[in-house]
Every structure is written in C-alpha cells, then in structure tokens.
Design a protein around this motif. Sequence first.
Motif, PDB file in Angstrom:
ATOM      1  N   GLU A  46       0.844  -1.180   0.061  1.00  0.00           N
ATOM      2  CA  GLU A  46       0.095  -0.206   0.444  1.00  0.00           C
ATOM      3  C   GLU A  46       0.922   1.332  -0.116  1.00  0.00           C
ATOM      4  O   GLU A  46       1.978   1.182   0.517  1.00  0.00           O
ATOM      5  N   ALA A  47       0.509   2.324  -0.220  1.00  0.00           N
ATOM      6  CA  ALA A  47       1.292   3.368  -0.670  1.00  0.00           C
ATOM      7  C   ALA A  47       1.651   4.008   1.083  1.00  0.00           C
ATOM      8  O   ALA A  47       2.940   4.431   0.810  1.00  0.00           O
ATOM      9  N   ARG A  48       1.268   3.519   2.019  1.00  0.00           N
ATOM     10  CA  ARG A  48       1.744   4.131   3.687  1.00  0.00           C
ATOM     11  C   ARG A  48       3.115   2.663   3.801  1.00  0.00           C
ATOM     12  O   ARG A  48       4.045   3.166   4.296  1.00  0.00           O
ATOM     13  N   ASP A  49       3.301   1.713   2.757  1.00  0.00           N
ATOM     14  CA  ASP A  49       4.239   1.126   3.280  1.00  0.00           C
ATOM     15  C   ASP A  49       4.994   1.367   2.481  1.00  0.00           C
ATOM     16  O   ASP A  49       6.430   1.902   2.732  1.00  0.00           O
ATOM     17  N   ARG A  51       6.040   4.199   1.778  1.00  0.00           N
ATOM     18  CA  ARG A  51       6.258   6.038   2.268  1.00  0.00           C
ATOM     19  C   ARG A  51       7.484   5.709   3.828  1.00  0.00           C
ATOM     20  O   ARG A  51       8.054   6.344   3.925  1.00  0.00           O
ATOM     21  N   ARG A  52       6.630   4.583   4.621  1.00  0.00           N
ATOM     22  CA  ARG A  52       7.660   4.344   5.246  1.00  0.00           C
ATOM     23  C   ARG A  52       9.334   3.548   4.980  1.00  0.00           C
ATOM     24  O   ARG A  52       9.789   3.429   5.867  1.00  0.00           O
TER      25      ARG A  52
END
Length: 102
Positions: A46-49, A51-52
């Motif tokens: 996912e996008a949040r993955d 970004r991290r």
Amino acid sequence: MMWLFAALIVLAMAGVAMVASGHGGSMAPAYGDRPDLALPQDRSLEARDLRRVRFPLALRGYRMSDVDALLARLATELEDRREDRTDHGPTADGSSGEPARD
C-alpha cells in the motif's frame, strides 16, 4: 645482528605463507547486517508501506540490489492488479468497474 633480521624476515614470510594456504584457520561466516525493509509479505503493498521504506546506506548511496528488489515487486503487483481488473470484465450494471474519466 644481520642474521637475526634475516631469520625474522624468513619467519614472517613463512607465517604469511601458512595463513595464505589456509593453515591459520578460516574466517567466521558472514552474516547479513542490513536492516530488513519491513515490507509486508502476506498482502499487497500500500502507499503507506512505500512511504515508510528506508533503504540502508552503502558506501556510495543505496544498495542497488535492495532498490531493484523493491521495484521488481512493485512491477509484479501492478501487473497482477491490471490482470485482475481485466479478468473480471464488466460489472452487473454493465460498467467496466473503473471510475468514469472526464
């Protein structure tokens, strides 16, 4: 006195030769000291993955193999998503299931 230096040089060369031929023991096995990217393996990214994600630094920047592995995974997941959308065909109301474009 000169014979003492000659004997020391011969002993040093013999020691180097023994170590080079493997008689001095072997090196400890290498282990991976790079931190894991901590990406989920049990689901799609996912996008949040993304970004991290923080790549470990190497001598001249990032390790190319880490970046290549992530890019290959992203490409595969995008291809899988595209295939899923085309395999399902139109929805029950006749639309393609994709949002309308202006």
